[in-house]
Design a protein around this motif. Structure first.
Motif, PDB file in Angstrom:
ATOM      1  N   ASN A  45     -43.355 -19.302   2.837  1.00  0.00           N
ATOM      2  CA  ASN A  45     -44.777 -19.505   2.225  1.00  0.00           C
ATOM      3  C   ASN A  45     -44.699 -21.062   1.408  1.00  0.00           C
ATOM      4  OD1 ASN A  45     -47.172 -19.038   0.825  1.00  0.00           O
ATOM      5  ND2 ASN A  45     -47.025 -16.982   0.832  1.00  0.00           N
ATOM      6  N   TYR A  46     -45.856 -21.334   0.896  1.00  0.00           N
ATOM      7  CA  TYR A  46     -45.874 -22.454   0.307  1.00  0.00           C
ATOM      8  C   TYR A  46     -44.662 -22.741  -0.621  1.00  0.00           C
ATOM      9  CZ  TYR A  46     -47.353 -26.570  -2.791  1.00  0.00           C
ATOM     10  OH  TYR A  46     -47.223 -27.618  -3.377  1.00  0.00           O
ATOM     11  N   VAL A  75     -39.090 -25.698  -0.573  1.00  0.00           N
ATOM     12  CA  VAL A  75     -38.941 -24.336   0.404  1.00  0.00           C
ATOM     13  C   VAL A  75     -38.283 -24.777   1.761  1.00  0.00           C
ATOM     14  CG1 VAL A  75     -40.385 -23.004   1.998  1.00  0.00           C
ATOM     15  CG2 VAL A  75     -40.860 -23.121  -0.642  1.00  0.00           C
ATOM     16  N   ILE A  76     -38.726 -25.992   2.164  1.00  0.00           N
ATOM     17  CA  ILE A  76     -38.061 -26.275   3.458  1.00  0.00           C
ATOM     18  C   ILE A  76     -36.885 -26.988   3.441  1.00  0.00           C
ATOM     19  CG2 ILE A  76     -38.518 -27.988   5.627  1.00  0.00           C
ATOM     20  CD1 ILE A  76     -40.378 -25.737   5.389  1.00  0.00           C
ATOM     21  N   ASN A  77     -36.277 -27.374   2.297  1.00  0.00           N
ATOM     22  CA  ASN A  77     -35.207 -27.870   2.135  1.00  0.00           C
ATOM     23  C   ASN A  77     -34.348 -26.924   2.035  1.00  0.00           C
ATOM     24  OD1 ASN A  77     -33.026 -29.841   1.484  1.00  0.00           O
ATOM     25  ND2 ASN A  77     -33.298 -29.550  -0.726  1.00  0.00           N
ATOM     26  N   PHE A  78     -34.487 -25.909   1.195  1.00  0.00           N
ATOM     27  CA  PHE A  78     -33.850 -24.440   1.132  1.00  0.00           C
ATOM     28  C   PHE A  78     -33.511 -23.737   2.315  1.00  0.00           C
ATOM     29  CE2 PHE A  78     -33.845 -19.925   0.311  1.00  0.00           C
ATOM     30  CZ  PHE A  78     -32.683 -19.396  -0.250  1.00  0.00           C
ATOM     31  N   LEU A 112     -36.483 -12.760  -3.074  1.00  0.00           N
ATOM     32  CA  LEU A 112     -37.590 -13.596  -3.173  1.00  0.00           C
ATOM     33  C   LEU A 112     -37.104 -14.845  -3.817  1.00  0.00           C
ATOM     34  CD1 LEU A 112     -40.500 -14.095  -2.202  1.00  0.00           C
ATOM     35  CD2 LEU A 112     -41.316 -13.180  -4.613  1.00  0.00           C
ATOM     36  N   PHE A 113     -37.103 -15.891  -3.057  1.00  0.00           N
ATOM     37  CA  PHE A 113     -36.679 -17.259  -3.907  1.00  0.00           C
ATOM     38  C   PHE A 113     -38.128 -18.003  -4.190  1.00  0.00           C
ATOM     39  CE2 PHE A 113     -33.019 -15.934  -1.487  1.00  0.00           C
ATOM     40  CZ  PHE A 113     -32.227 -16.230  -2.232  1.00  0.00           C
ATOM     41  N   ASN A 114     -38.071 -18.535  -5.406  1.00  0.00           N
ATOM     42  CA  ASN A 114     -39.510 -19.197  -5.683  1.00  0.00           C
ATOM     43  C   ASN A 114     -39.009 -20.844  -5.966  1.00  0.00           C
ATOM     44  OD1 ASN A 114     -41.571 -17.188  -6.209  1.00  0.00           O
ATOM     45  ND2 ASN A 114     -39.811 -16.361  -7.732  1.00  0.00           N
ATOM     46  N   PHE A 115     -40.092 -21.516  -5.604  1.00  0.00           N
ATOM     47  CA  PHE A 115     -39.789 -23.147  -5.536  1.00  0.00           C
ATOM     48  C   PHE A 115     -40.875 -23.707  -6.139  1.00  0.00           C
ATOM     49  CE2 PHE A 115     -37.094 -21.404  -2.435  1.00  0.00           C
ATOM     50  CZ  PHE A 115     -35.801 -21.888  -2.732  1.00  0.00           C
TER      51      PHE A 115
END
Length: 94
Positions: free
Chosen positions: A58-59, A35-38, A26-29
């Motif tokens: 997710n958001y 999120v979209i860039n990643f 799980l990656f958190n931003f």
């Protein structure tokens, strides 16, 4: 070739887990733009590897799960993909 114990230990140091026969992280931003860039960076990498994980967006979170679909295991190909995903996550955005 299946993933080795040493490779698993290395990935667990960067918070990858084995869940339901898959590597999972799980990656958190901070926001949806990050999120979209990643996710777009991940897309480029998976195309180069020709190895396609499950990605849930997710958001402020991205969940990545990867295994070898044909062999129903976690392979060294999964390991290499996970390492590259970790690498792009640590590159600062411009």
């Amino acid at each position: 070739m299946e993933i080795t114990k040493i490779q698993i230990e290395e990935l667990t140091k960067t918070n990858w887990k084995i869940t339901d026969g898959k590597l999972h992280k799980l990656f958190n931003f901070k926001n949806y733009a990050e999120v979209i860039n990643f996710t777009m960076k991940v897309f480029e990498i998976v195309e180069k590897h020709n190895h396609h994980p499950e990605i849930v967006v997710n958001y402020s979170k991205v969940e990545v799960s990867v295994n070898n679909h044909e062999e129903k295991n976690i392979s060294d190909k999964c390991y290499l993909l996970a390492k590259d995903i970790d690498f792009i996550n640590n590159i600062p955005s411009i």
